[in-house]
Scaffold this motif. Structure first.
Motif, PDB file in Angstrom:
ATOM      1  N   VAL A 193       0.843  -1.205   0.000  1.00  0.00           N
ATOM      2  CA  VAL A 193       0.000   0.000   0.000  1.00  0.00           C
ATOM      3  C   VAL A 193       0.871   1.245   0.000  1.00  0.00           C
ATOM      4  O   VAL A 193       0.620   2.212  -0.741  1.00  0.00           O
ATOM      5  CB  VAL A 193      -0.938  -0.004   1.228  1.00  0.00           C
ATOM      6  CG1 VAL A 193      -1.674   1.318   1.328  1.00  0.00           C
ATOM      7  CG2 VAL A 193      -1.920  -1.167   1.136  1.00  0.00           C
ATOM      8  N   ALA A 194       1.918   1.220   0.829  1.00  0.00           N
ATOM      9  CA  ALA A 194       2.811   2.380   0.897  1.00  0.00           C
ATOM     10  C   ALA A 194       3.522   2.609  -0.432  1.00  0.00           C
ATOM     11  O   ALA A 194       3.684   3.741  -0.888  1.00  0.00           O
ATOM     12  CB  ALA A 194       3.836   2.177   2.016  1.00  0.00           C
ATOM     13  N   VAL A 195       3.951   1.516  -1.045  1.00  0.00           N
ATOM     14  CA  VAL A 195       4.613   1.613  -2.347  1.00  0.00           C
ATOM     15  C   VAL A 195       3.667   2.226  -3.371  1.00  0.00           C
ATOM     16  O   VAL A 195       4.023   3.150  -4.113  1.00  0.00           O
ATOM     17  CB  VAL A 195       5.082   0.213  -2.817  1.00  0.00           C
ATOM     18  CG1 VAL A 195       5.489   0.250  -4.280  1.00  0.00           C
ATOM     19  CG2 VAL A 195       6.240  -0.270  -1.962  1.00  0.00           C
ATOM     20  N   ALA A 196       2.436   1.736  -3.410  1.00  0.00           N
ATOM     21  CA  ALA A 196       1.455   2.253  -4.370  1.00  0.00           C
ATOM     22  C   ALA A 196       1.190   3.733  -4.139  1.00  0.00           C
ATOM     23  O   ALA A 196       1.066   4.515  -5.088  1.00  0.00           O
ATOM     24  CB  ALA A 196       0.159   1.449  -4.266  1.00  0.00           C
TER      25      ALA A 196
ATOM     26  N   THR B 139       9.367  -0.721  -6.655  1.00  0.00           N
ATOM     27  CA  THR B 139       8.969   0.683  -6.832  1.00  0.00           C
ATOM     28  C   THR B 139       9.581   1.252  -8.111  1.00  0.00           C
ATOM     29  O   THR B 139       9.737   2.465  -8.249  1.00  0.00           O
ATOM     30  CB  THR B 139       9.413   1.529  -5.628  1.00  0.00           C
ATOM     31  OG1 THR B 139      10.805   1.286  -5.385  1.00  0.00           O
ATOM     32  CG2 THR B 139       8.603   1.189  -4.396  1.00  0.00           C
ATOM     33  N   MET B 140       9.922   0.386  -9.023  1.00  0.00           N
ATOM     34  CA  MET B 140      10.494   0.830 -10.295  1.00  0.00           C
ATOM     35  C   MET B 140       9.460   1.623 -11.092  1.00  0.00           C
ATOM     36  O   MET B 140       8.330   1.177 -11.276  1.00  0.00           O
ATOM     37  CB  MET B 140      10.952  -0.378 -11.098  1.00  0.00           C
ATOM     38  CG  MET B 140      11.477  -0.060 -12.476  1.00  0.00           C
ATOM     39  SD  MET B 140      11.913  -1.591 -13.330  1.00  0.00           S
ATOM     40  CE  MET B 140      12.135  -0.997 -15.000  1.00  0.00           C
ATOM     41  N   VAL B 141       9.857   2.802 -11.558  1.00  0.00           N
ATOM     42  CA  VAL B 141       8.937   3.642 -12.335  1.00  0.00           C
ATOM     43  C   VAL B 141       9.491   4.000 -13.711  1.00  0.00           C
ATOM     44  O   VAL B 141       8.910   4.817 -14.421  1.00  0.00           O
ATOM     45  CB  VAL B 141       8.576   4.939 -11.578  1.00  0.00           C
ATOM     46  CG1 VAL B 141       7.752   4.637 -10.344  1.00  0.00           C
ATOM     47  CG2 VAL B 141       9.825   5.744 -11.230  1.00  0.00           C
ATOM     48  N   GLY B 142      10.631   3.395 -14.076  1.00  0.00           N
ATOM     49  CA  GLY B 142      11.161   3.731 -15.383  1.00  0.00           C
ATOM     50  C   GLY B 142      12.469   3.039 -15.684  1.00  0.00           C
ATOM     51  O   GLY B 142      13.046   2.339 -14.844  1.00  0.00           O
TER      52      GLY B 142
ATOM     53  N   GLN C 174      13.767   1.092  -0.315  1.00  0.00           N
ATOM     54  CA  GLN C 174      12.921   1.262   0.873  1.00  0.00           C
ATOM     55  C   GLN C 174      11.621   2.014   0.557  1.00  0.00           C
ATOM     56  O   GLN C 174      11.145   2.829   1.337  1.00  0.00           O
ATOM     57  CB  GLN C 174      13.712   1.954   1.987  1.00  0.00           C
ATOM     58  CG  GLN C 174      14.915   1.125   2.439  1.00  0.00           C
ATOM     59  CD  GLN C 174      15.604   1.681   3.658  1.00  0.00           C
ATOM     60  OE1 GLN C 174      15.070   2.525   4.368  1.00  0.00           O
ATOM     61  NE2 GLN C 174      16.809   1.190   3.918  1.00  0.00           N
ATOM     62  N   GLY C 175      11.080   1.708  -0.617  1.00  0.00           N
ATOM     63  CA  GLY C 175       9.780   2.257  -0.975  1.00  0.00           C
ATOM     64  C   GLY C 175       9.825   3.533  -1.785  1.00  0.00           C
ATOM     65  O   GLY C 175       8.780   3.992  -2.263  1.00  0.00           O
ATOM     66  N   GLN C 176      11.027   4.117  -1.973  1.00  0.00           N
ATOM     67  CA  GLN C 176      11.119   5.295  -2.840  1.00  0.00           C
ATOM     68  C   GLN C 176      11.144   4.845  -4.304  1.00  0.00           C
ATOM     69  O   GLN C 176      11.754   3.829  -4.646  1.00  0.00           O
ATOM     70  CB  GLN C 176      12.390   6.091  -2.529  1.00  0.00           C
ATOM     71  CG  GLN C 176      12.409   6.763  -1.170  1.00  0.00           C
ATOM     72  CD  GLN C 176      11.492   7.992  -1.096  1.00  0.00           C
ATOM     73  OE1 GLN C 176      10.628   8.205  -1.954  1.00  0.00           O
ATOM     74  NE2 GLN C 176      11.670   8.799  -0.051  1.00  0.00           N
TER      75      GLN C 176
END
Length: 744
Positions: free
Chosen positions: A4-7, A438-441, A399-401
């Motif tokens: 949830v925190a990651v999202a 938490t990969m975004v790219g 760590q979730g970033q």
């Protein structure tokens, strides 16, 4: 709870970045149409219809393109959710339907007539929010002397490759100058602080100051002009430019104006002494910190606007003053607070190189202190060297970033065939599937560009793929066919050999830095081991030459022939060096003279001639770009010397010697070859006179040669000379038979 925190973190970042997109749909579509006209010419460009509609990505929020149409009498329709997405769709059509190729060394754009039809409407969405580009160092190793015409080409290349997040750091010294003057520094103090143009990247990260400066007033004016044009063009495509922010480093002269400020002198960097290194870092609790940070960002955004993502690196390759998590958290939080004081929507882009570069310092508590000091979703981390040493694995996905999986690949802009294509191919998917990822790219973060184009073609394609390429052998054969404009079995066989050798680096120590003896100051302890079979490179060389009757009219083929010939000579230099070293250690004078003579007096001059036949391998072009950036002869000489230093000594005493090595015509003849001649002559003299070889004395003598080159004002041709195929064949016919016969 973790998921949830990651999202939540990712959701915040997506919303923030999406809200920062500049320009409307019509402007972005117009920008892509203009790109198309520059790329193909107005006539062929008219056969395409380009439009941008945000609604295309309404469901996923991810960049999407749609291709349709084409065929006899029909226009090819390209629709994108952003200008970048439309440009990426256009590139997909040119690549996969027309067999075209766009690259730094040139483009192959022979369009079939009529334009092929898209059999079924094709819709593609990227699996990630970002496709990132650049390293802070790229600004110095590759971009430093660029004019607008060259920047325009690069931004077009970025758009076609789907890049939507990139550094835009030109002109920041002009802004800093305003800030420092406002804080009470004199112009002299500011001039003493800034590095020269070729070393600004490390001044910006706090590693260096003063070295090879000062910056002329004209530099600031030109860079401001460039930055405005760069930003305007990036934003016209819907790209997100990343602007710089204050990381905490200040000029020592600030202590004259504010004697009570709390600053820490950092340790030296890169074998420089404190005359040029040992930056001054403001303490996070000092009241001046937020003032300086806010002043800079306010002045910067007033000049350039903002897209709300900012880059800053406080501890790049520098050991922090304290390993206490409380200090590291405070230092990080203060940088971020200075950002949001000016821009409440600020997101901090952090190069994760520090965690990889000094893992002995950055333990779990230290990494956690930095990552936890910024709200989740407000810190976007570049896992800079993920193809070789990913940090996300040992930090539980930072760590979730949010983070971007990056391929660094190249150090210093070195020439040298190199790649870890299997690792690159598999890495992004593995990161995406990592628990609580938490990969975004994905990103390309080379220190220098203009080399190993196959690696960047693959990485750019992976930014739009959900899965790895299934068959890299088939993929690289298709790459060669598009590059040369025709499918040629012999050339494709050469590329398959390169794929299994130089482009198949794996395991620990797999680095893109070229450590060939050719480009190093010689010694008796030089390493020559490589991770591949040299026979594959020599055989690829033979196969490319066998393909010349058909492919010699292709500029890209001739470029590759030069590059593979250069690599083959690099391999031969290592082998002749080993022969010479063995002969010396066995006190065999004749074999030493034979091997040393071939290396220093035959191979290197022949290599220089081959390099001189292609415009991309000319020292003259490199130095001429520096000179053209100047407004006077005095400036031109200053810029040229900056460029010569960066290529060779790097610092006044060879502080980072040969790090940014290149194999360029002129550089081989007047820098590398004289060193090798001196080395072989010194070894021969040592045997003849019966005295031991003294490395220390040789280094001093070599330094005199190196310094002579740096301080020279000799001009070099900026136009190619000689026939590439003829010169490469002569080299091949002379040395390949010796290789096959085992006579090397």
């Amino acid at each position: 709870m973790e998921a949830v925190a990651v999202a939540a973190a990712l959701g915040f970042l997506l919303l923030t970045a999406a809200g920062g997109s500049a320009g409307d749909e019509a402007r972005e579509a117009a920008a892509v149409r203009e790109l198309l006209a520059r790329l193909l010419g107005p006539g062929p460009a008219a056969a395409f219809s380009v439009s941008v509609e945000r609604a295309l990505a309404a469901e996923s929020g991810l960049d999407t393109y749609r291709l349709s149409g084409g065929g006899v009498g029909a226009r090819v329709r390209v629709l994108g959710s952003t200008g970048v997405a439309a440009a990426a769709g256009l590139h997909r059509y040119l690549r996969d339907f027309c067999g075209c190729h766009v690259a730094w060394s040139g483009s192959q754009l022979r369009l079939p007539q009529p334009l092929p039809a898209v059999p079924e409407e094709l819709t593609e969405a990227t699996p990630n929010r970002y496709r990132y580009y650049q390293n802070v160092c790229t600004q110095s190793y590759s971009f430093v002397w660029w004019d607008w015409a060259r920047w325009e080409q690069e931004i077009d290349w970025m758009a076609l490759n789907g890049i939507n997040l990139a550094l835009a750091w030109s002109g920041q010294e002009a802004i800093w100058q305003r800030v420092y003057l406002a804080l009470g520094l004199t112009q002299t103090e500011i001039d003493e602080y800034f590095t020269g143009p070729a070393f600004l990247a490390w001044g910006r990260m706090g590693n260096l100051h003063t070295w090879s400066g000062p910056l002329p007033p004209s530099w600031h004016l030109k860079q401001l002009y460039l930055q405005h044009r760069i930003l305007d063009r990036m934003r016209s495509f819907g790209m997100i430019p990343v602007l710089p922010a204050f990381a905490g480093h200040v000029p020592k002269a600030l202590t004259r104006v504010f004697p009570q400020i709390n600053i820490t002198q950092m340790g030296s960097w890169g074998h420089f002494n404190c005359s040029y290194s040992c930056s001054f870092l403001l303490a996070p609790e000092d009241p001046l910190f937020p003032i300086v940070g806010s002043l800079f960002l306010r002045e910067l955004t007033k000049e350039f606007g903002t897209d709300h993502i900012y880059g800053a690196d406080t501890f790049n390759e520098m050991k922090p003053p304290s390993s206490e998590p409380s200090y590291l958290a405070a230092a990080t939080a203060t940088v971020y607070q200075a950002m949001i004081a000016v821009d409440p929507d600020a997101v901090w882009l952090l190069q994760g190189w520090l965690f990889q570069h000094q893992p002995e310092f950055w333990g779990p508590a230290q990494v956690g202190a930095v990552l936890g000091a910024v709200p989740r979703g407000r810190l976007l981390v570049l896992d800079l060297f993920a193809e070789s040493q990913p940090v996300y694995v040992r930090t539980a996905s930072f760590q979730g970033q949010p983070f971007i999986w990056c391929m660094l690949h190249n150090f210093g802009g070195n020439h040298g065939l190199f790649g870890a294509l299997e690792s690159v191919n598999r890495g992004p998917t593995a990161a995406r599937l990592f628990p609580n990822s938490t990969m975004v790219g994905t990103g390309m973060a080379p220190e220098g560009i203009g080399q190993n184009e196959v690696v960047y073609a693959l990485m750019a394609e992976l930014g739009w793929r959900k899965d790895p390429v299934a068959d890299l052998g088939a993929w690289v054969a298709g790459f060669a066919a598009r590059r040369y404009g025709v499918s040629h079995g012999t050339a494709e066989a050469a590329w398959r050999l390169l794929l299994r050798s130089v482009y198949n680096c794996s395991g620990e120590g797999c680095s893109g830095h070229n450590r060939s003896p050719l480009v190093r100051r010689p010694s008796l302890q030089m390493a020559t081991a490589v991770w591949y079979n040299r026979s594959d490179v020599l055989e690829a060389w033979r196969l490319l030459l066998a393909a010349t009757p058909t492919l010699a009219t292709s500029p890209a083929f001739c470029y590759d022939l030069v590059d593979v010939t250069r690599q083959a000579v690099q391999e031969l230099v290592s082998l002749y060096y080993e022969e010479a070293r063995t002969a010396y250690l066995n006190t065999e004078l004749v074999p030493l003279m034979r091997a040393g003579g071939v290396l220093a007096y035959e191979l290197l001059p022949a290599l220089d001639k081959v390099l001189a036949s292609d415009s991309h391998f000319l020292l003259g072009s490199w130095l001429e770009r520096a000179r053209v950036a100047a407004v006077s002869e005095t400036e031109a000489r200053f810029y040229e010397q900056n460029s010569r230093y960066q290529l060779t000594l790097w610092g006044p005493e060879g502080n980072i010697l040969d790090y940014a090595n290149k194999q360029l015509a002129g550089l081989v003849a007047d820098y590398y070859a004289p060193r090798w001649r001196l080395f072989m002559e010194t070894l021969v003299e040592s045997l003849v006179r019966g005295i031991p070889f003294q490395q220390h004395q040789f280094d001093k003598n070599a330094f005199q040669l190196e310094q002579t080159f740096v301080l020279s004002t000799r001009r070099y041709p900026s136009q190619p000379q000689g026939d590439t195929v003829d010169l490469a064949k002569k080299l091949f016919l002379k040395y390949y038979p010796r290789w096959v016969a085992g006579a090397l």
